[in-house]
Every structure is written in C-alpha cells, then in structure tokens.
Design an enzyme around this catalytic site. Structure first.
Site, PDB file in Angstrom:
ATOM      1  N   ARG A  23      42.982  81.500  29.830  1.00 24.53           N
ATOM      2  CA  ARG A  23      41.933  80.539  30.190  1.00 24.53           C
ATOM      3  C   ARG A  23      41.839  80.346  31.708  1.00 24.53           C
ATOM      4  O   ARG A  23      40.765  80.048  32.228  1.00 24.53           O
ATOM      5  CB  ARG A  23      42.162  79.209  29.479  1.00 24.53           C
ATOM      6  N   LYS A  50      42.639  78.794   4.671  1.00 24.63           N
ATOM      7  CA  LYS A  50      41.981  77.886   3.730  1.00 24.63           C
ATOM      8  C   LYS A  50      40.463  77.939   3.745  1.00 24.63           C
ATOM      9  O   LYS A  50      39.837  77.906   4.797  1.00 24.63           O
ATOM     10  CB  LYS A  50      42.421  76.450   4.029  1.00 24.63           C
ATOM     11  N   GLY A  65      40.839  80.044  16.800  1.00 26.87           N
ATOM     12  CA  GLY A  65      42.177  79.922  16.207  1.00 26.87           C
ATOM     13  C   GLY A  65      43.102  81.060  16.575  1.00 26.87           C
ATOM     14  O   GLY A  65      43.203  81.444  17.739  1.00 26.87           O
ATOM     15  N   GLY A 107      38.381  75.864  18.574  1.00 22.05           N
ATOM     16  CA  GLY A 107      37.521  74.975  17.789  1.00 22.05           C
ATOM     17  C   GLY A 107      36.042  75.120  18.119  1.00 22.05           C
ATOM     18  O   GLY A 107      35.188  75.062  17.225  1.00 22.05           O
TER      19      GLY A 107
HETATM   20  C1  3PG Z   1      40.979  73.607  22.827  1.00 22.43           C
HETATM   21  O1  3PG Z   1      42.084  73.949  23.253  1.00 22.43           O
HETATM   22  O2  3PG Z   1      40.559  73.920  21.712  1.00 22.43           O
HETATM   23  C2  3PG Z   1      40.082  72.837  23.741  1.00 22.43           C
HETATM   24  O3  3PG Z   1      40.648  72.734  24.994  1.00 22.43           O
HETATM   25  C3  3PG Z   1      39.773  71.472  23.165  1.00 22.43           C
HETATM   26  O4  3PG Z   1      40.941  70.719  23.001  1.00 22.43           O
HETATM   27  P1  3PG Z   1      40.958  69.561  21.927  1.00 22.43           P
HETATM   28  O5  3PG Z   1      40.929  70.218  20.575  1.00 22.43           O
HETATM   29  O6  3PG Z   1      42.211  68.767  22.157  1.00 22.43           O
HETATM   30  O7  3PG Z   1      39.718  68.733  22.122  1.00 22.43           O
HETATM   31 MG    MG Z   2      41.451  72.365  19.675  1.00 22.43          MG
END
Ligand code: 3PG
Ligand code: MG
Length: 400
Positions: A37, A199, A356, A379
């Site tokens: 990142r 899942k 993921g 996410g």
């Molecule tokens: C992540 O790592 O998915 C993003 O930086 C968002 O983090 P968070 O799920 O804690 O909002």
């Molecule tokens: Mg996250």
C-alpha cells in the site's frame, strides 16, 4: 463511468495538498510485513513533488475508536515511506489537527512531505464529522483522495473533506477505478468471475450482483460446498452452511434465468482434516466420504476452469479455490491462477483481482506480476463487486 477530477486539473505549484492515503498496512512485531500500500502510492507522491506541491499525508491505522492508542501510531510508517522514496526525509505531526500540525505544514517546502498521525485518534473521523473535516481542511488548499481501499468508508477524510476543498482522485485511485471499470463496468465479453472463500453468507450480495453481470461464475472454496449441499450432494464433514441452502438455490436459479453459466467443482480433494502432510484423495464431488472434508477443488475442476478461461476475455478474481495456506490444498488455486496469468501474458485475457486473502493466494501462486491488475483494496473491492456505491468515490464525482 462518471467523471471525477484528477491531479491534472489543478496547478499545484506551492499549494498545500492534503492527500488521503491508505497506510493501514499489516505490521508484525512492529515491522511492516507487506508494504504494497505504501509502494503503490509512490507514483502519486512523485507526481505531486514534480509539480512543486507541499504534500500532507492523511491516513488511518487499525481501529482505535476515537482515542489515541500508542500501538496504533502511524510513526512506524515514516521509515517505510522514506525508504520507498529512496531515503527522502518525511516529517511527522503527532496529531492530525491543531497547532503542531499547522506549524509543520507551514514549515513545508515545495515537494516536501509531512505525514499526519492516525486520523482515527479523533472520533470525528469515523463520524464523518463536519467540524473535524473543517479542522483538516485548514491544513490544505487542495484535497486528493488516493485511498480507494478506504473508499467504502464515509469518513471525514474520505467524504466530508472532499466537499470543503477543491477535490480530485490521485493516480492510484484513478488506476483502481479504470481497471474496475474494465473488469465489470464495460468489460470485454465473455466475462468470468471466480469467487472463492469460506462462506456464502458473507458474499451473498456479491454473488447476487455478479450473476446479473458476468457470463461465467466459478464458485470455489468453502462456499462451493454450500452450493453442492444445496443441490442434494452430501459433503461429509466439509465446511458447509446448511442453513444457506435455499439462498444458494435462489442464486443458482437467478444465474440460470440471467444466462450466467455457473461452474462448481466436479471433483474435489478430500482428507480427514486440515493439516499439512495429511493423507488426501481426489474424488468426484458426488462421492465425498462421510468422514472426510473437501479442502480443495480437484485437478479435473481446475482443468475445466482453465479451459473455460480460454474462451473468456475478462476475469474478475476474488478468493481462493481451496485452503491454499496449507499444502497440498493450494493446487487448484495455483493451477487456475497460473492458467489465468498465462492467458493474460498472451494478451487474450484481462485479469483483475482483489479483496481479502486473494492477493496472498496469488502471491503464493507466484502470479502477482502477471495479472493485469491487482487491487490494493480488501473490503472496498468486495463492496464494489456487490455493486455498491463507494462514498469516497461518489463524492469525487459529486464535486467534479
Ligand atoms: C482496509 O484495510 O480494508 C482499509 O484500510 C479500511 O480499514 P477498515 O476496515 O478498518 O475501515
Ligand atoms: Mg477492512
């Protein structure tokens, strides 16, 4: 794709540019274990430096819930960032708003970089609070969002702030959106999606959205067991969400109505349990022994998927086909990933992956350099696959 502004739309020379980045990197024993990142945001930073911007980086780390938690400081990221920029000096402000931050911003020269402490030390960040956003806005003249992987959050630094300053997408944000658009927005067809993972229950919206958009849906991982079970096929002691059978049948029916071909494993690798070196066998998906569990798709299934990809032009990949962290249950994932990588190299397939543990599965298969695009998002990638509007992207379009 609706339009948004980019760095090219502004004269940034001598301007204070507030850049939202995602430095929520994995840290093991105080050391960054994967700096992707950080590395992926460097083109934006170099571009801004070349334009003479004074660069102020905003980021979050972990989930400190509105309090200053020392273990969640962004200070350890300074060294990693400096290294990624060839040893350049990075200044750090121990609070993201207030007098110290303002003074350090004031001391910045053109092309210099300041990192602000964890935004989430203030409750106003996650609350998308306008007063907190206004405090941040005082520090800059222009706002750039380069954190696609945090764009599913409507937080002050990803949403409210974009409405207070001239706002644009950074280079990484642009890249992510361009590739996602190529993969699902206006894809070259046929388009296939490979969805794995444990899942069905966590990927319902995603599967529901995909059956309406893709021509081929490959279902793998633990969730494939739920689909087999829903078709009346016994899955022994495999991970399986028995209560999701109706839902799985609805998804299959919907796929049929929408003309989406669904591929489930026809053969599987089974064992008594998930451990390295355990005795394994390959059986037809319809012949799973009562006392065993499915831990990977079988070689014939992997071959079938690889064959199918030869006639596809686009592939969206999310999730592994088996328990790839434990050998030999990485075989199907490796085999299909390598087939997809070879097709990408030969120019016949556009491959976009993310979400993921997808990236670690592809790194494990040794193909991370060979896919067309690998997203930095977890996410946010999933929510995008679900067809949801990401607030951090939406606002850039709203204000453009
Ligand atoms: C992540 O790592 O998915 C993003 O930086 C968002 O983090 P968070 O799920 O804690 O909002
Ligand atoms: Mg996250």
């Amino acid at each position: 794709m609706s339009q948004f502004k980019t760095i090219d739309n502004f004269d940034l020379n001598g301007k204070r540019v507030l850049v939202r980045v995602d430095f929520n990197v994995p840290v093991v024993d105080g050391k960054i274990s994967d700096n992707s990142r950080i590395v992926r945001v460097i083109p934006t930073l170099k571009d801004l430096k070349a334009r003479g911007a004074k660069i102020i980086l905003m980021a979050h780390f972990g989930r400190p819930k509105g309090k200053a938690v020392p273990e969640m400081s962004l200070l350890p990221v300074v060294a990693g960032l400096s290294e990624a920029l060839g040893g350049e000096k990075i200044s750090f402000a121990s609070d993201c708003i207030g007098a110290e931050a303002a003074a350090k911003v004031g001391a910045l020269g053109e092309g210099e970089i300041l990192l602000l402490e964890n935004l989430r030390f203030h409750a106003g960040e996650e609350a998308n609070d306008s007063v907190f956003a206004a405090e941040l806005a005082k520090l800059g003249d222009v706002y750039i969002n380069d954190a696609f992987s945090a764009a599913h959050r409507a937080h002050a630094s990803t949403e409210a702030l974009a409405r207070l300053l001239p706002a644009a997408a950074g280079r990484l944000m642009q890249m992510e959106l361009e590739h996602l658009e190529q993969a699902l927005g206006q894809p070259k067809r046929p388009v296939a999606a490979l969805v794995g993972g444990a899942k069905v229950s966590t990927k319902l919206d995603l599967l529901g959205n995909l059956v309406g958009k893709v021509d081929v849906l490959v279902i793998g991982g633990g969730m494939a067991n739920t689909f087999l079970n829903a078709q009346g096929i016994p899955v022994g002691r495999s991970l399986c969400e028995h209560e999701m059978a109706d839902t799985a049948r609805t998804i299959l029916k919907e796929a049929e109505q929408r003309g989406c071909k669904v591929i489930l494993p026809s053969d599987v690798v089974v064992a008594a349990g998930l451990s390295a070196g355990v005795a394994t066998s390959v059986v037809a998906a319809t012949a799973v022994p009562e006392n065993e569990m499915i831990l990977d798709a079988g070689p014939a299934s992997a071959q079938e998927i690889a064959e199918e990809l030869k006639s596809c032009k686009t592939l969206v990949w999310n999730g592994p086909l088996g328990c790839f962290e434990t050998e030999p249950f990485d075989q199907a994932t490796n085999q299909v990933a390598r087939a997809a990588a070879a097709l990408t190299k030969s120019g016949s397939l556009l491959t976009v992956a993310g979400g993921g543990d997808t990236v670690s599965a592809l790194i494990h298969a040794g193909v991370e350099q060979d896919f067309s695009y690998i997203s930095t998002a977890g996410g946010a990638f999933l929510e995008w696959l679900e067809g949801k509007t990401l607030p951090g992207v939406q606002v850039l379009q709203d204000v453009a």
